[in-house]
Write an enzyme that holds these catalytic residues in place. Structure first.
Site, PDB file in Angstrom:
ATOM      1  N   ASP A   1       0.532  -1.474   0.028  1.00  0.00           N
ATOM      2  CA  ASP A   1       0.835  -0.336  -0.075  1.00  0.00           C
ATOM      3  C   ASP A   1       1.176   1.260  -0.107  1.00  0.00           C
ATOM      4  O   ASP A   1       2.124   1.159  -0.092  1.00  0.00           O
ATOM      5  CB  ASP A   1      -1.021   0.055   1.176  1.00  0.00           C
ATOM      6  CG  ASP A   1      -0.616  -0.208   2.328  1.00  0.00           C
ATOM      7  OD1 ASP A   1       0.985  -0.640   2.961  1.00  0.00           O
ATOM      8  OD2 ASP A   1      -0.603  -0.288   3.766  1.00  0.00           O
TER       9      ASP A   1
ATOM     10  N   GLU B   1      -9.727  -1.482   5.729  1.00  0.00           N
ATOM     11  CA  GLU B   1      -9.911  -1.164   6.804  1.00  0.00           C
ATOM     12  C   GLU B   1     -11.560  -1.846   6.591  1.00  0.00           C
ATOM     13  O   GLU B   1     -12.159  -2.809   6.064  1.00  0.00           O
ATOM     14  CB  GLU B   1     -10.322   0.108   6.806  1.00  0.00           C
ATOM     15  CG  GLU B   1      -9.759   1.244   5.809  1.00  0.00           C
ATOM     16  CD  GLU B   1      -8.643   1.501   7.829  1.00  0.00           C
ATOM     17  OE1 GLU B   1      -8.636   0.597   8.658  1.00  0.00           O
ATOM     18  OE2 GLU B   1      -7.696   2.441   7.910  1.00  0.00           O
TER      19      GLU B   1
ATOM     20  N   ASN C   1      -7.407  -1.711  14.426  1.00  0.00           N
ATOM     21  CA  ASN C   1      -8.701  -2.597  13.691  1.00  0.00           C
ATOM     22  C   ASN C   1      -8.588  -4.004  12.831  1.00  0.00           C
ATOM     23  O   ASN C   1      -9.677  -4.093  12.103  1.00  0.00           O
ATOM     24  CB  ASN C   1      -9.170  -1.498  13.157  1.00  0.00           C
ATOM     25  CG  ASN C   1      -8.964  -0.977  12.406  1.00  0.00           C
ATOM     26  OD1 ASN C   1      -7.893  -1.383  11.523  1.00  0.00           O
ATOM     27  ND2 ASN C   1      -9.131   0.305  11.642  1.00  0.00           N
TER      28      ASN C   1
HETATM   29  C1  GLP Z   1      -0.479   0.598   8.424  1.00  0.00           C
HETATM   30  C2  GLP Z   1       0.123  -0.140   7.161  1.00  0.00           C
HETATM   31  C3  GLP Z   1      -0.239  -2.038   7.393  1.00  0.00           C
HETATM   32  C4  GLP Z   1       0.415  -2.140   8.773  1.00  0.00           C
HETATM   33  C5  GLP Z   1      -0.262  -1.139   9.591  1.00  0.00           C
HETATM   34  C6  GLP Z   1       0.648  -1.751  11.893  1.00  0.00           C
HETATM   35  O1  GLP Z   1      -1.605   1.271   8.914  1.00  0.00           O
HETATM   36  N1  GLP Z   1      -0.505   0.017   6.024  1.00  0.00           N
HETATM   37  O2  GLP Z   1       0.166  -2.353   6.023  1.00  0.00           O
HETATM   38  O3  GLP Z   1       0.498  -3.537   9.047  1.00  0.00           O
HETATM   39  O4  GLP Z   1       0.530  -0.070   9.573  1.00  0.00           O
HETATM   40  O5  GLP Z   1       1.581  -0.740  11.552  1.00  0.00           O
HETATM   41  P1  GLP Z   1       2.423  -0.803  13.106  1.00  0.00           P
HETATM   42  O6  GLP Z   1       3.042  -1.591  12.102  1.00  0.00           O
HETATM   43  O7  GLP Z   1       3.493   0.591  12.375  1.00  0.00           O
HETATM   44  O8  GLP Z   1       1.608  -0.870  13.947  1.00  0.00           O
END
Ligand code: GLP
Length: 263
Positions: free
Chosen positions: A67, A144, A137
């Protein structure tokens, strides 16, 4: 679904790096799906160390990131493009032509662009191993809650919870409200999936994903439909799983009977 329970963040990163390194050694032309987020920083450090020690060669590996935020220039310190180059690509020998990250700077023609991203995944032979983190979430990529379980790469509006989580990174500047993300259907087509989660803030999402019903309210629960998923969790992230003892026993038997699944 294999659930590998580790003590802490460091052990999670080490185990995940070992699994990825093993996959690349078995198939040097691996197509690797990559993720961003804090959880991934330590994993990339491990992979970089293996590479710098001469034990891991990425020269033929192709990568596809999950993404990217919409509307951020590549050079923005919060863009995933920037994250990937700083934390990983500039330290290893992935060929620039083999790196694919959704382009967050496009304006319009989103459907055509997203279809072309899917087409380049297919042209690369599909993703062999997809690495995932998980949002509080339950999102994977930026799918989402309420994302279709069959969704493909597309433009996605970020949820309130994700915007709140991101606020600390963007400060007074308003963060992006949309992203381009692989869909859940796209992710489920990967041959193998590896999800990493660390820290207590992920415990509820992890438990729902592994032991709860399959529902669009928790995107990662769709992984139950995939035949080859490995979760690597630290103790705080695993804290709300009801079947921890069982996962420990499965792990013991796996290392005895099919140790290949762990390396
Ligand atoms: C973002 C990314 C996800 C990732 C998530 C968790 O939203 N799009 O791919 O898994 O963050 O992030 P973190 O590892 O910082 O908790």
């Amino acid at each position: 679904m294999l659930v590998i329970l580790k003590r802490d963040n460091e052990e999670v990163n080490e185990q995940a790096a070992q699994l990825i390194a093993g996959a690349i050694r078995k198939k040097p032309l691996l197509t690797l799906g990559l993720a961003t987020g804090n959880t991934m920083v330590g994993l990339y450090q491990h992979l970089v160390r293996l590479h710098q020690a001469g034990w891991l060669d990425f020269s033929e590996v192709k990568t596809f990131n999950l993404d990217e935020y919409l509307g951020l220039p590549d050079s923005h310190p919060q863009s995933f493009q920037h994250f990937m180059h700083e934390n990983f690509f500039r330290h290893v020998n992935v060929s620039p032509r083999n790196i694919h990250i959704p382009d967050g700077s496009i304006r319009g023609h989103y459907e055509a662009y997203c279809a072309s991203y899917e087409q380049s995944i297919r042209a690369a032979g599909g993703i062999d191993l997809q690495v995932l983190g998980i949002g509080r979430n339950g999102h994977i990529g930026f799918n989402e809650p309420t994302s279709s379980l069959a969704s493909r790469t597309r433009l996605k509006v970020l949820s309130r919870e994700t915007l709140d989580d991101n606020a600390k990174f963007f400060g007074p500047e308003e963060g992006p409200s949309c992203a381009i993300t692989m869909g859940i259907g796209t992710i489920l087509e990967a041959r193998k999936i590896l999800l990493l989660a660390t820290g207590g803030s992920k415990a509820a999402a992890v438990a729902k994903s592994i032991e709860g019903p399959i529902t669009c309210a928790v995107s990662a629960s769709a992984l139950q439909l995939h035949p080859d998923v490995t979760f690597v969790l630290d103790e705080p992230a695993a804290a709300r799983l009801a079947e921890r003892d069982y996962y420990h026993r499965v792990l013991q038997m796996t290392s005895l009977l099919t140790p290949d699944r762990l390396s």
